[in-house]
Design a protein around this motif. Structure first.
Motif, PDB file in Angstrom:
ATOM      1  N   PHE A  83       0.836  -1.205   0.000  1.00 26.52           N
ATOM      2  CA  PHE A  83       0.000   0.000   0.000  1.00 26.52           C
ATOM      3  C   PHE A  83       0.868   1.251   0.000  1.00 26.52           C
ATOM      4  O   PHE A  83       0.503   2.272  -0.555  1.00 26.52           O
ATOM      5  CB  PHE A  83      -0.916   0.012   1.228  1.00 26.52           C
ATOM      6  N   LYS A  84       2.017   1.127   0.644  1.00 23.82           N
ATOM      7  CA  LYS A  84       2.909   2.282   0.730  1.00 23.82           C
ATOM      8  C   LYS A  84       3.380   2.724  -0.665  1.00 23.82           C
ATOM      9  O   LYS A  84       3.581   3.912  -0.919  1.00 23.82           O
ATOM     10  CB  LYS A  84       4.130   1.894   1.578  1.00 23.82           C
ATOM     11  N   THR A  85       3.546   1.759  -1.551  1.00 24.11           N
ATOM     12  CA  THR A  85       4.034   2.120  -2.886  1.00 24.11           C
ATOM     13  C   THR A  85       2.894   2.271  -3.894  1.00 24.11           C
ATOM     14  O   THR A  85       3.120   2.380  -5.092  1.00 24.11           O
ATOM     15  CB  THR A  85       5.037   1.061  -3.411  1.00 24.11           C
ATOM     16  N   PHE A  86       1.670   2.247  -3.407  1.00 25.78           N
ATOM     17  CA  PHE A  86       0.520   2.401  -4.302  1.00 25.78           C
ATOM     18  C   PHE A  86       0.037   3.849  -4.232  1.00 25.78           C
ATOM     19  O   PHE A  86      -0.387   4.330  -3.168  1.00 25.78           O
ATOM     20  CB  PHE A  86      -0.597   1.435  -3.881  1.00 25.78           C
ATOM     21  N   LEU A 103      -2.341   6.916  -4.621  1.00 25.36           N
ATOM     22  CA  LEU A 103      -3.796   7.077  -4.650  1.00 25.36           C
ATOM     23  C   LEU A 103      -4.232   8.193  -5.584  1.00 25.36           C
ATOM     24  O   LEU A 103      -3.567   9.214  -5.699  1.00 25.36           O
ATOM     25  CB  LEU A 103      -4.287   7.417  -3.247  1.00 25.36           C
ATOM     26  N   GLY A 104      -5.339   7.961  -6.247  1.00 25.27           N
ATOM     27  CA  GLY A 104      -5.921   8.990  -7.109  1.00 25.27           C
ATOM     28  C   GLY A 104      -7.416   8.702  -7.163  1.00 25.27           C
ATOM     29  O   GLY A 104      -7.863   7.653  -6.669  1.00 25.27           O
ATOM     30  N   SER A 105      -8.152   9.580  -7.801  1.00 24.45           N
ATOM     31  CA  SER A 105      -9.607   9.356  -7.809  1.00 24.45           C
ATOM     32  C   SER A 105      -9.948   8.066  -8.561  1.00 24.45           C
ATOM     33  O   SER A 105     -10.960   7.425  -8.296  1.00 24.45           O
ATOM     34  CB  SER A 105     -10.319  10.552  -8.428  1.00 24.45           C
ATOM     35  N   SER A 106      -9.070   7.650  -9.469  1.00 25.05           N
ATOM     36  CA  SER A 106      -9.359   6.467 -10.273  1.00 25.05           C
ATOM     37  C   SER A 106      -9.290   5.165  -9.473  1.00 25.05           C
ATOM     38  O   SER A 106      -9.908   4.167  -9.842  1.00 25.05           O
ATOM     39  CB  SER A 106      -8.344   6.388 -11.419  1.00 25.05           C
ATOM     40  N   ASN A 107      -8.506   5.182  -8.384  1.00 28.17           N
ATOM     41  CA  ASN A 107      -8.324   3.911  -7.664  1.00 28.17           C
ATOM     42  C   ASN A 107      -8.657   4.003  -6.179  1.00 28.17           C
ATOM     43  O   ASN A 107      -8.417   3.062  -5.434  1.00 28.17           O
ATOM     44  CB  ASN A 107      -6.877   3.431  -7.841  1.00 28.17           C
ATOM     45  N   GLN A 108      -9.208   5.149  -5.777  1.00 25.59           N
ATOM     46  CA  GLN A 108      -9.446   5.395  -4.363  1.00 25.59           C
ATOM     47  C   GLN A 108     -10.389   4.354  -3.744  1.00 25.59           C
ATOM     48  O   GLN A 108     -10.138   3.844  -2.658  1.00 25.59           O
ATOM     49  CB  GLN A 108     -10.065   6.770  -4.209  1.00 25.59           C
ATOM     50  N   PHE A 109     -11.445   4.046  -4.461  1.00 26.84           N
ATOM     51  CA  PHE A 109     -12.442   3.126  -3.930  1.00 26.84           C
ATOM     52  C   PHE A 109     -11.844   1.727  -3.762  1.00 26.84           C
ATOM     53  O   PHE A 109     -11.943   1.112  -2.690  1.00 26.84           O
ATOM     54  CB  PHE A 109     -13.653   3.091  -4.876  1.00 26.84           C
ATOM     55  N   LEU A 111      -3.593  -1.329 -14.818  1.00 26.08           N
ATOM     56  CA  LEU A 111      -4.078  -0.228 -13.974  1.00 26.08           C
ATOM     57  C   LEU A 111      -3.797  -0.443 -12.480  1.00 26.08           C
ATOM     58  O   LEU A 111      -4.203   0.364 -11.654  1.00 26.08           O
ATOM     59  CB  LEU A 111      -5.583  -0.015 -14.185  1.00 26.08           C
ATOM     60  N   GLY A 112      -3.167  -1.553 -12.128  1.00 25.40           N
ATOM     61  CA  GLY A 112      -2.759  -1.709 -10.727  1.00 25.40           C
ATOM     62  C   GLY A 112      -3.471  -2.812  -9.945  1.00 25.40           C
ATOM     63  O   GLY A 112      -3.371  -2.858  -8.719  1.00 25.40           O
ATOM     64  N   LYS A 113      -4.160  -3.706 -10.626  1.00 26.16           N
ATOM     65  CA  LYS A 113      -4.891  -4.766  -9.904  1.00 26.16           C
ATOM     66  C   LYS A 113      -3.929  -5.712  -9.193  1.00 26.16           C
ATOM     67  O   LYS A 113      -4.116  -6.047  -8.030  1.00 26.16           O
ATOM     68  CB  LYS A 113      -5.782  -5.571 -10.876  1.00 26.16           C
TER      69      LYS A 113
END
Ligand SMILES: Nc1ncnc2c1ncn2[C@@H]1O[C@H](COP(=O)(O)OP(=O)(O)OP(=O)(O)O)[C@@H](O)[C@H]1O
Length: 450
Positions: A121-124, A126-132, A159-161
C-alpha cells in the motif's frame, strides 16, 4: 570464444530493434567461459535486472546457437566501469548506480506463496481512479474475512490490480505473520490443477488451497470456459468461505461481463464487494512516475514526467516501461534526464503509436510473411500452419491499432472477442519464453511502422 561472442552479438543485432540492442546488449562485457558457463558483465544493477528479465533467454540461446553447443550464462555487475561506447561518452564515463533494487518476493516461508513484496500500500499511489478499490483493499487487509468477502477488484490492463491484490497479502502478513497467504494467477492455479490431476495428487492440491487463511487469485477471467478449473475453484472458494477465510480476486471485467464464467461462480463473486479501478488522470500518472523514479534512483524532472504522462493513455505498465528506458539511457550515457533527451529516446515508440495502422494492413503483412492466403488467415480453419500467424495478427492488431477486441474479432471473420483475448494472451505468454517468436514479431512491427 571471443569469436562466438561476436557472432552472438551479430545474431542479437539482427533480431532486436536497434534501440534495444544499443541500450541493453552492446554494453555487455564478455569475460570468459568456465564449465560451460559464459560469464558476462553489465554496467550496473539496474541493467542487470532488466537484462535478466528481458534478454537472458535470448542471449543464452544465441550463444548456444553460435557455439553449436549448450551454454549457460552468468550475468553480474562489472567490477570495473564499462565505458558506454555504445552511446556518446561524457567526461564522467561511470554510469550512476541506481538506488536500491528491492527483493521481488518474500523469502521462502512455508506460509507465503508467490507474494510480491514490492507491491504494498505504501508504494501504491492514490488517485480518484483507484481510491475506492484501494479503500476496500485496505479494509480487507485490516480485518480479513470480516468486512468484505470476497473482494472482487476489476479494471483495465495495467491499472494496478496485481499491485493492489499483493498489497492486501503483504499487509495481512505484516499484521498477522503466521497467517497462510497465497497469491496465484488463475492460470497458475489451472496449471497446478492440471498437474495434480495428471500425477494423481488432487488430495494434496485440495489440502493446500483449502488450508489457506487468505487466497488471492489474480486475473480470474482466465478460468472462464475452463470447466474443470471452475469446478475446482468453486469448491475451494466454498471451503474457504465457509471457514471464514478471506478471498480476493481480480479481473479485467465485471463478473457479469466475463463470458463463459459459470453462474454459480459469478454469483459468489457478487456476494462480497466489487470495486473497480479506472484509468488514471494526469496527476495520478505523474505521481506514480515520480514514485517509480524515486524507487529506481532516477532523477525525473517535472516536465519529463508531464511529457510521459501525456504520451500514455492509461496503461501504467507502459508508462513505467518508458521511464525505465529513459532511466537506462541516462544511466548508460551518464547524462541527466531532460525533455529533449526523453523525446529523442522515445521518438520511435511514440511515432509508432501515433501512426494509426489498420487491421487489414497487419493481416496482409502477416499472411505475406507466412506465405498463406489472406482468406485463410481470417478463416476458422484450425490447421497448425494457420493458427500461429492468425494469433500473431490478432496480437499485433491489438497492439498497433485502437480497435477493441470485438472490432478485431469482426475483422477476423466474425470471431468472438474471447477468442481474440485468448490469442493475445497466448502470444504474450509464448513471447516470454520463445525468443524467436519475439524476434519475428519485432520484425513485423518494424515493417509495419516503416
Ligand atoms: N496506483 C499505483 N501506484 C503505483 N504503481 C502503480 C499504480 N497502479 C499501477 N501501478 C504499477 O503499474 C504496473 C502495472 O500494474 P499491475 O501489474 O498491478 O496492473 P494490472 O491491472 O494487474 O494489469 P493486468 O491487467 O495486465 O494484469 C505495476 O508495476 C504497478 O506497480
Amino acid at each position: 570464444m571471443d569469436k562466438i561472442w561476436q557472432k552472438t552479438l551479430d545474431i542479437l543485432k539482427q533480431t532486436l530493434a536497434d534501440q534495444q540492442f544499443v541500450t541493453w546488449i552492446k554494453p555487455i562485457r564478455f569475460v570468459g567461459v568456465k564449465n560451460e558457463e559464459v560469464e558476462l558483465e553489465v554496467p550496473n544493477r539496474f541493467v542487470l535486472d532488466w537484462i535478466k528479465k528481458h534478454y537472458q533467454d535470448a542471449i543464452q540461446s544465441c550463444i548456444s546457437n553460435a557455439a553449436g553447443a549448450s551454454y549457460r550464462i552468468k550475468l553480474c555487475v562489472a567490477r570495473t566501469p564499462i565505458k558506454p561506447d555504445a552511446v556518446p561518452v561524457t567526461e564522467n564515463p561511470t554510469p550512476p548506480v541506481p538506488a536500491k533494487v528491492q527483493e521481488e518476493h518474500h523469502p521462502q516461508r512455508g506460509n507465503v506463496y508467490n507474494l510480491n513484496s514490492r507491491y504494498t500500500f505504501k508504494t501504491f499511489v492514490l488517485g480518484s481512479s483507484n481510491q475506492f478499490a484501494s479503500a476496500a483493499a485496505t479494509a480487507v487487509a485490516n480485518n480479513p474475512a470480516t468486512t468484505y468477502n470476497p473482494l472482487f477488484i476489476y479494471g483495465g490492463v495495467g491499472l494496478g490490480k496485481t499491485h493492489l491484490i499483493n498489497a492486501v497479502g503483504n499487509e495481512i502478513l505484516k499484521r498477522n505473520p503466521d497467517m497462510k497467504v497465497c497469491y496465484y494467477t488463475s492460470e497458475k492455479f489451472m496449471n497446478e490443477l492440471i498437474n495434480s490431476l495428471r500425477y494423481a495428487k488432487m488430495d494434496e492440491f485440495r489440502t493446500k488451497f483449502r488450508s489457506m487463511d487468505v487466497l488471492l487469485i489474480d486475473d480470474v477471467q482466465f478460468i472462464a470456459g475452463k470447466e474443470r478449473t471452475q469446478e475446482e475453484f468453486f469448491h475451494t472458494f466454498n471451503a474457504l468461505y465457509d471457514s471464514h477465510k478471506q478471498i480476493v480476486v481480480t479481473s479485467d471485467k465485471f463478473p457479469k461481463e466475463i463470458p463463459g464464467l459459470e453462474e454459480r461462480l459469478r454469483s459468489r463473486f457478487e456476494w462480497g464487494l466489487i470495486a473497480d479501478i479506472q484509468a488514471p488522470d494526469m496527476e495520478t500518472k505523474q505521481a506514480i512516475l515520480k514514485m517509480k523514479a524515486e524507487q529506481n534512483g532516477i532523477d525525473l524532472p517535472h516536465e519529463v514526467a508531464f511529457f510521459l504522462a501525456n504520451s500514455v493513455s492509461s496503461n501504467i505498465r507502459e508508462l513505467e516501461g518508458y521511464l525505465v528506458r529513459i532511466g537506462a539511457y541516462a544511466s548508460l550515457t551518464a547524462t541527466p534526464i531532460s525533455l529533449a533527451m526523453a523525446q529523442e529516446v522515445l521518438k520511435d515508440i511514440l511515432v509508432e503509436k501515433r501512426r494509426e495502422l489498420t487491421v487489414e494492413e497487419i493481416q496482409k503483412l502477416v499472411a505475406n510473411h507466412y506465405s498463406i492466403k489472406l482468406s485463410d488467415l481470417k478463416s476458422a480453419k484450425r490447421m497448425k500452419a494457420l493458427v500461429l500467424p492468425r494469433q500473431i495478427a490478432m496480437y499485433l492488431s491489438r497492439q498497433l491499432t485502437s480497435c477493441s477486441y470485438p472490432e478485431i474479432g469482426e475483422r477476423f471473420g466474425g470471431k468472438d472477442h474471447s477468442t481474440i483475448i485468448h490469442a493475445i494472451k497466448k502470444i504474450e505468454k509464448n513471447m516470454e519464453e520463445d525468443y524467436q517468436l519475439r524476434s519475428v514479431i519485432n520484425n513485423l512491427k518494424k515493417e509495419l511502422s516503416a
